[in-house]
Scaffold this motif. Structure first.
Motif, mmCIF file in Angstrom:
data_model
loop_
_atom_site.group_PDB
_atom_site.id
_atom_site.type_symbol
_atom_site.label_atom_id
_atom_site.label_comp_id
_atom_site.label_asym_id
_atom_site.label_seq_id
_atom_site.Cartn_x
_atom_site.Cartn_y
_atom_site.Cartn_z
ATOM 1 N N ILE B 68 0.675 -1.434 -0.304
ATOM 2 C CA ILE B 68 0.017 0.276 0.224
ATOM 3 C C ILE B 68 0.851 1.397 -0.197
ATOM 4 C CG2 ILE B 68 -1.833 1.554 1.477
ATOM 5 C CD1 ILE B 68 -3.020 -0.818 2.326
ATOM 6 N N ARG B 69 1.668 1.460 1.143
ATOM 7 C CA ARG B 69 2.507 2.119 1.009
ATOM 8 C C ARG B 69 4.018 2.765 -0.337
ATOM 9 N NH1 ARG B 69 -0.780 4.025 4.475
ATOM 10 N NH2 ARG B 69 -0.376 3.750 6.504
ATOM 11 N N GLY B 70 4.107 1.279 -0.677
ATOM 12 C CA GLY B 70 4.895 1.450 -1.899
ATOM 13 C C GLY B 70 4.093 2.046 -2.984
ATOM 14 N N GLY B 71 2.441 1.654 -2.751
ATOM 15 C CA GLY B 71 1.667 1.643 -4.276
ATOM 16 C C GLY B 71 1.830 3.221 -5.517
ATOM 17 N N THR B 72 0.638 3.502 -5.851
ATOM 18 C CA THR B 72 0.386 4.704 -6.306
ATOM 19 C C THR B 72 -1.732 5.258 -5.298
ATOM 20 O OG1 THR B 72 -0.747 3.132 -8.181
ATOM 21 C CG2 THR B 72 1.751 3.996 -8.492
ATOM 22 N N ARG B 73 -2.249 3.742 -5.159
ATOM 23 C CA ARG B 73 -3.683 4.008 -4.774
ATOM 24 C C ARG B 73 -3.799 4.718 -3.517
ATOM 25 N NH1 ARG B 73 -8.264 1.849 -4.390
ATOM 26 N NH2 ARG B 73 -10.620 2.988 -5.821
ATOM 27 N N ASN B 74 -4.242 5.458 -3.190
ATOM 28 C CA ASN B 74 -4.776 5.358 -1.903
ATOM 29 C C ASN B 74 -3.036 5.360 -0.475
ATOM 30 O OD1 ASN B 74 -6.458 6.718 1.108
ATOM 31 N ND2 ASN B 74 -7.121 4.812 -0.134
ATOM 32 N N ARG B 75 -2.326 5.907 -0.804
ATOM 33 C CA ARG B 75 -0.851 5.607 -0.122
ATOM 34 C C ARG B 75 -0.889 5.713 1.389
ATOM 35 N NH1 ARG B 75 3.478 8.154 -3.771
ATOM 36 N NH2 ARG B 75 4.169 8.237 -1.759
ATOM 37 N N THR B 76 -1.771 6.730 1.715
ATOM 38 C CA THR B 76 -1.425 7.862 2.640
ATOM 39 C C THR B 76 -2.690 7.366 3.922
ATOM 40 O OG1 THR B 76 -2.101 9.781 2.596
ATOM 41 C CG2 THR B 76 -0.048 8.969 2.567
ATOM 42 N N VAL B 77 -3.547 6.101 3.186
ATOM 43 C CA VAL B 77 -4.511 5.343 4.196
ATOM 44 C C VAL B 77 -4.150 4.535 5.412
ATOM 45 C CG1 VAL B 77 -4.214 3.366 2.772
ATOM 46 C CG2 VAL B 77 -6.691 3.842 3.705
ATOM 47 N N PRO B 78 -5.369 5.317 6.617
ATOM 48 C CA PRO B 78 -4.894 5.051 7.861
ATOM 49 C C PRO B 78 -4.084 3.171 7.639
ATOM 50 C CG PRO B 78 -6.125 6.055 7.817
ATOM 51 C CD PRO B 78 -6.235 6.402 6.812
ATOM 52 N N ILE B 116 -10.890 3.382 15.356
ATOM 53 C CA ILE B 116 -10.480 4.042 13.690
ATOM 54 C C ILE B 116 -11.805 5.118 13.341
ATOM 55 C CG2 ILE B 116 -12.113 2.356 12.345
ATOM 56 C CD1 ILE B 116 -11.538 0.279 12.947
ATOM 57 N N ARG B 117 -12.318 5.724 14.875
ATOM 58 C CA ARG B 117 -13.745 6.617 14.697
ATOM 59 C C ARG B 117 -11.939 7.675 14.263
ATOM 60 N NH1 ARG B 117 -18.345 5.274 17.805
ATOM 61 N NH2 ARG B 117 -19.180 4.667 16.006
ATOM 62 N N ARG B 118 -10.915 7.951 15.540
ATOM 63 C CA ARG B 118 -10.434 9.133 15.525
ATOM 64 C C ARG B 118 -9.462 8.988 14.283
ATOM 65 N NH1 ARG B 118 -6.756 7.406 20.013
ATOM 66 N NH2 ARG B 118 -5.087 7.113 18.079
ATOM 67 N N LEU B 119 -8.308 7.425 13.862
ATOM 68 C CA LEU B 119 -8.187 7.987 12.388
ATOM 69 C C LEU B 119 -9.097 8.027 11.378
ATOM 70 C CD1 LEU B 119 -5.914 4.587 13.421
ATOM 71 C CD2 LEU B 119 -4.933 6.853 13.661
ATOM 72 N N THR B 120 -9.859 8.473 11.180
ATOM 73 C CA THR B 120 -10.367 8.198 10.028
ATOM 74 C C THR B 120 -11.461 9.474 10.203
ATOM 75 O OG1 THR B 120 -12.942 6.695 10.693
ATOM 76 C CG2 THR B 120 -10.894 5.981 9.153
ATOM 77 N N PRO C 161 4.963 17.561 13.685
ATOM 78 C CA PRO C 161 4.890 15.884 13.067
ATOM 79 C C PRO C 161 6.008 15.582 12.002
ATOM 80 C CG PRO C 161 2.934 17.358 12.267
ATOM 81 C CD PRO C 161 3.670 17.836 12.956
ATOM 82 N N ASN C 162 6.982 14.500 12.450
ATOM 83 C CA ASN C 162 8.100 14.361 10.818
ATOM 84 C C ASN C 162 7.471 13.458 10.408
ATOM 85 O OD1 ASN C 162 8.381 11.919 11.808
ATOM 86 N ND2 ASN C 162 9.622 12.274 13.205
ATOM 87 N N ALA C 163 7.854 13.752 8.422
ATOM 88 C CA ALA C 163 7.621 13.232 7.771
ATOM 89 C C ALA C 163 7.234 12.023 7.773
ATOM 90 C CB ALA C 163 9.070 12.737 6.738
ATOM 91 N N ALA C 164 7.255 10.883 8.464
ATOM 92 C CA ALA C 164 7.117 9.437 9.430
ATOM 93 C C ALA C 164 5.622 9.438 9.369
ATOM 94 C CB ALA C 164 7.760 8.372 10.052
ATOM 95 N N PHE C 165 5.406 10.696 9.836
ATOM 96 C CA PHE C 165 4.313 10.489 11.094
ATOM 97 C C PHE C 165 2.902 10.887 9.248
ATOM 98 C CE2 PHE C 165 1.382 12.785 13.711
ATOM 99 C CZ PHE C 165 0.085 13.210 13.411
ATOM 100 N N TYR C 166 3.251 11.874 8.912
ATOM 101 C CA TYR C 166 2.411 11.698 7.364
ATOM 102 C C TYR C 166 2.061 10.174 6.799
ATOM 103 C CZ TYR C 166 2.283 16.431 7.869
ATOM 104 O OH TYR C 166 2.245 18.386 8.887
ATOM 105 N N THR C 167 3.087 9.776 6.106
ATOM 106 C CA THR C 167 3.650 8.368 5.598
ATOM 107 C C THR C 167 3.426 6.866 6.182
ATOM 108 O OG1 THR C 167 6.030 7.808 6.188
ATOM 109 C CG2 THR C 167 5.489 9.372 3.618
ATOM 110 N N ASP C 171 -2.561 12.168 10.021
ATOM 111 C CA ASP C 171 -3.361 13.211 9.452
ATOM 112 C C ASP C 171 -3.287 14.307 10.582
ATOM 113 O OD1 ASP C 171 -5.988 14.210 7.129
ATOM 114 O OD2 ASP C 171 -4.404 15.614 8.117
ATOM 115 N N PRO C 172 -2.394 15.060 10.673
ATOM 116 C CA PRO C 172 -2.883 15.989 12.044
ATOM 117 C C PRO C 172 -4.078 16.387 12.405
ATOM 118 C CG PRO C 172 -0.742 16.520 10.236
ATOM 119 C CD PRO C 172 -1.929 15.746 9.861
ATOM 120 N N VAL C 173 -5.216 16.799 11.093
ATOM 121 C CA VAL C 173 -6.505 17.012 11.036
ATOM 122 C C VAL C 173 -7.127 16.467 12.037
ATOM 123 C CG1 VAL C 173 -8.363 17.545 10.131
ATOM 124 C CG2 VAL C 173 -5.887 18.348 8.550
#
Lengths: 155, 123, 697
Positions: B68-78, B116-120, C161-167, C171-173
């Motif tokens: 996921i992190r290395g892909g191109t779609r929605n990379r920063t999804v929690p 989950i509530r917090r992260l989304t 937050p540092n870079a790794a936080f985002y990756t 989400d800080p927000v």
């Protein structure tokens, strides 16, 4: 708990009344699947007198028993006017040949009485109770007592 | 808007439990049976959060995160890692792989939903 | 995790699959495959059980699974060498795990007497290994902080937050939103580190800082909770507003500096190992328990489907017959189409039967366990080998085979295989061999249970039968007939009540069960060398190729598979023997003729033998004989309807079928009819009845 007591748990009971061996009997309605006219049976080899044979009931092979003979009366010589009552008991489907079927009888469960004690014979063993009907009475057949368990080596 | 969660676990029981808990909490839930199935679903469906088991055949949880992190779609999804282990080593690995957080099995329903509530950002 | 009733069902269903995978893996390991792939599979199965069981608070199960898992982990990471002892304990622990699941399912208390010894054995392998780091959980919540306990303090939170936080998907927000929900919050953002040009700006660089003032908090714990996953991905400071330095700051909430525990490392190494083995695993995956490639289906639906297909085949037969009688012109194409219809119906039928057909493997695996326990209980040393595990049998047959097979295996170990010393004295291996094999053979499944034990003691069997009045003292019995006395009701050779056969359940129960399945049991034994029981079962329960015959006006069916030849005899072929029996001479041999009408209790026919048709019968367990019938008609596929459920057994009849015209035709059981010549029938000959029968009414 006796079968009678079980029956009496419900407030209202329904029975189908019938005639076999010239006497009045009835069977609790929830055990009855279907009522049909007599149709010729396929004879089974080495079968006891009261087993007439088998019939094809929508693809299932069902044995037909002469109720009168089973209860100890004379065998019925079946004709088109006779009736077969298809019953279900303990996962088995069986047809009972009787002379006629009278009506559906609905009664309050407290009208059902215990069979009066008397000498036991083949018939009384298969009766679980009686219902007075005017001057007469009808005897409730216990299907499980009527039918031996599925495997029993004959003498 | 209803948040969608992709839950990846090779245990039928855990998948059922997650689905039940999260649906009750008002999330939409999609499930996958292992890492390969998970990535497949991830590529074709939207997810606001991914929760994944660690030990799975064919591709484990860390493999999923890496993809996921290395892909191109929605990379920063929690991504939440669902695991029976805890300890510094796990955390280190999870961190390295890019997991957003972790939940230890057996998990508390309320705690899971709260995280989950917090992260989304769901209500 | 809270769970309700249906979740329990899902869990226990899954456990079934996991135990199956576990058993498969352990068996492979026992047979020598100790590669990491196999050990891993076993480890994963136990791990999954543990993981799911936790949701149901099944502590005993979880605890045992955990210890098992740890030992397996040590084995797969090669910290523990796999020797016979460990293997044995692992096998036992597989059994215990299955038991614990069962007791959990039945909601019974754990049988500690059984569980504890195995648990102790497992733990002995773990010995002095350092305690698992598992108890250490990093949780911000557990950090104690002696802050003021009153409500209503304001905390100041600084975080960058540092870079790794985002990756990592944070989400800080959202963090800020979560903090805001804790109380009245004032947020300020520090933009000072942002570069002046947009193109120099990377979203990941962590150039933004925030400060929040949150009012009305009793402690900083809720704040730390919000940061539970990101404490090391940002610079974080949380302190009370206007505090003095008497109260310690919680600076970056850090992980304790403990060295990485050895087990944790190895777990990580194990996982790394997992990933590289992935290809190997994919290649080796036989798809036996993969959730994605199998369906759970309600068996009732399959039964209904099978019935419907049966009707379809009858229907095709009816149409075929009617067409033939209709004498239509130009029907060549029509018949060709009808043949296609027939083929398609057959295909569907085979497909549906195949759905219900399952490999006997799980059944055989259970038998392995039964054998282990039986051997332990009786002090015998036995190796159980299975063959033909992939042979497929109808599901209902498998279910109903479990009990008879269990009896027979226990019997073989209890009475067949001798004690180790006796075996050595007889020049045999200490270890007895019990072979359980399945194979398909022309329309039937054959299951064999063969032991290399003491074999049947025929004189003794005969003696016992005489003493129980089962045979006459002076009866002449062949070896086969003596062997079959074992199946007579009331027969039991157990002089002592052993641990296993305490209830005195005899082989007659086995025979009944097999016969109820439409099968046969045959015995072959050599005294001193061993005994083999062969169970033959019909392959499909539903459809059969039959020869339609006329017997005294009744239409009946004889299975084609047992008919070798049909003969219209001439006088020259026939010879009388005794008062009532006729022999057929065929190709130089004499074959007894059985009057089928008589066997079926019909009035004796007036037809001359030369006016009848003889069906030459050959089956596995009876010598050749010829059945005399009145006429034969055509060969046809018929759908077999069992009468077991509604009626019971009729000797010589294996079922019934419904013909195209709706009439019922009984299906003859040639083997039973032929066996009517046996001693058992003779001794039961009373009232002129040749064979005993079982009727339900």
């Amino acid at each position: 708990m006796s079968q009678l007591a079980e029956l009496q748990k419900s407030e209202r009971l329904e029975f189908v009344t019938l005639v076999a061996g010239g006497q009045n009997f009835c069977i609790e309605i929830t055990q009855i699947r279907e009522i049909r006219r007599w149709t010729p049976v396929t004879v089974l080899p080495h079968s006891p007198d009261h087993v007439l044979g088998v019939i094809n009931l929508r693809g299932a092979v069902i044995p037909i028993i002469d109720l009168a003979a089973k209860l100890g009366f004379a065998k019925i010589m079946p004709t088109e006017r006779h009736v077969i009552i298809i019953i279900a008991v303990e996962d088995r489907i069986i047809g009972l040949l009787v002379e006629s079927v009278s009506e559906i009888l609905g009664v309050d469960s407290h009208t059902v009485r215990e069979t009066p004690r008397g000498p036991e014979d083949t018939t009384t063993r298969a009766i679980l109770g009686i219902i007075p009907l005017g001057d007469d009475m009808t005897k409730i057949i216990s299907l499980s007592a009527l039918l031996a368990p599925a495997s029993q080596v004959a003498a | 808007m209803t948040k969608r969660i992709l839950a990846i676990d090779d245990s039928r029981t855990i998948r059922s439990l997650l689905t039940q808990t999260l649906q009750k909490a008002g999330f939409e839930v999609s499930t996958a049976v292992d890492g390969v199935d998970g990535i497949e679903k991830f590529q074709h469906e939207d997810a606001d959060l991914v929760i994944t088991d660690v030990n799975m055949p064919n591709k484990d949880g860390f493999g999923v995160i890496a993809d996921i992190r290395g892909g191109t779609r929605n990379r920063t999804v929690p991504v939440l890692v669902l695991t029976t282990e805890s300890g510094a080593a796990l955390k280190e690995r999870a961190r390295q792989a890019g997991a957003t957080g972790w939940i230890v099995k057996p998990f508390d329903d309320e705690a899971l939903v709260a995280v989950i509530r917090r992260l989304t950002g769901a209500a | 995790m809270t769970a309700d009733m249906t979740m329990r069902d899902v869990f226990f269903e899954e456990c079934e699959d996991l135990i199956a995978a576990l058993t498969e893996g352990l068996t492979a390991m026992r047979d020598g495959s100790t590669d990491s792939e196999t050990v891993n599979a076993v480890f994963r199965a136990v791990h999954s059980v543990k993981g799911a069981a936790g949701a149901f608070a099944l502590d005993d199960l979880v605890g045992f699974a955990h210890t098992s898992e740890t030992v397996l982990d040590h084995v797969r990471s090669q910290r523990l060498a796999l020797d016979d002892r460990i293997l044995h304990v692992l096998q036992r622990s597989g059994d215990i795990l299955a038991d614990l699941i069962e007791t959990a399912r039945e909601e019974l208390p754990t049988n500690s007497a059984q569980v504890d010894p195995v648990l102790a054995d497992l733990q002995s392998f773990l010995g002095d290994a350092p305690a698992e780091a598992e108890d250490f959980t990093f949780e911000a919540l557990t950090l104690a902080f002696d802050g003021p306990a009153d409500a209503g303090s304001t905390y100041v939170v600084d975080f960058t937050p540092n870079a790794a936080f985002y990756t990592s998907g944070n989400d800080p927000v959202l963090i800020i939103a979560a903090l805001q929900s804790l109380g009245t919050t004032r947020v300020t953002v520090d933009l000072s580190r942002l570069p002046t040009g947009l193109d120099a700006l990377h979203w990941q660089d962590g150039l933004l800082s925030w400060q929040l003032e949150i009012e009305g908090l009793g402690s900083d714990l809720p704040i730390l909770e919000v940061f539970e996953f990101v404490d090391d991905l940002c610079a974080l400071q949380v302190k009370l507003l206007d505090e003095d330095t008497a109260v310690p700051d919680i600076a970056t909430a850090t992980a304790p500096d403990s060295p990485v525990e050895q087990d944790g490392m190895d777990a990580a190494a194990g996982m790394a190992g997992d990933m590289s083995d992935q290809k190997a695993r994919n290649a080796a995956d036989k798809g036996s328990t993969r959730a994605a490639s199998s369906l759970r289906v309600n068996p009732e639906r399959i039964d209904r489907l099978i019935n419907a297909v049966g009707e379809l085949i009858i229907n095709q037969s009816v149409i075929s017959q009617r067409l033939q009688h209709a004498n239509l012109p130009n029907t060549a194409e029509l018949f060709a189409d009808l043949d296609d219809y027939k083929l398609l119906a057959r295909e569907i039928q085979e497909g549906v039967m195949a759905i219900r057909a399952q490999p006997v493997k799980p059944l055989f695996q259970r038998m392995l366990r039964i054998a282990r326990e039986a051997a332990d209980a009786t002090g015998k040393v036995v190796e159980l080998i299975t063959e033909g595990e992939a042979t497929e049998v109808d599901k209902t047959v498998i279910e109903r085979l479990a009990d008879p097979l269990t009896h027979m295996i226990r019997n073989a170990i209890d009475h067949g295989i001798e004690a180790p010393d006796l075996r050595t004295a007889a020049g045999k291996n200490r270890q007895g061999r019990l072979r359980l094999a399945a194979r398909q053979r022309s329309g039937s499944i054959v299951i064999e249970i063969a032991d290399d034990g003491a074999g049947l003691n025929r004189p003794r069997i005969r003696e016992i039968a005489v003493s129980k009045g089962l045979v006459a003292e002076d009866a002449q019995l062949s070896e086969t007939e003596i062997d079959h006395l074992l199946f007579a009701p009331g027969f039991s050779t157990a002089k002592e009540v052993t641990n296993l056969s305490g209830r005195g359940v005899g082989m007659d129960v086995v025979k009944t069960a097999i016969t109820a399945l439409g099968g046969r049991v045959a015995i072959s034994s050599q005294f001193g060398q061993g005994t083999t029981f062969s169970i033959t079962l019909p392959l499909t329960l539903a459809v059969m190729d039959g020869m339609i015959i006329n017997l005294g006006g009744q239409t009946m069916v004889v299975p084609i598979s047992s008919i070798v030849e049909t003969i219209r005899p001439k006088d020259a072929d026939l010879s009388q023997i005794g008062l009532n029996n006729t022999l057929l001479r065929i190709r130089g041999e004499y074959v007894p003729i059985i009057d089928l009408a008589e066997r079926m209790g019909q009035v004796a026919t007036l037809r001359d033998m030369t006016d009848r048709v003889l069906l030459l019968i050959q089956t596995d367990s009876v010598p050749q004989c010829a059945l005399a019938v009145d006429d034969i008609f055509d060969q046809r596929q018929v759908v077999v309807k069992s009468m077991q459920g509604n009626y019971g057994e009729i000797s010589g009849i294996s079922g019934a079928t419904i013909l195209g015209d709706g009439k019922i035709a009984l299906i003859i059981d040639p083997e039973a009819v032929a066996q009517g010549n046996s001693v058992y029938a003779v001794t039961n000959s009373q009232n002129g009845r040749d064979v005993s029968y079982v009727a339900a009414c």
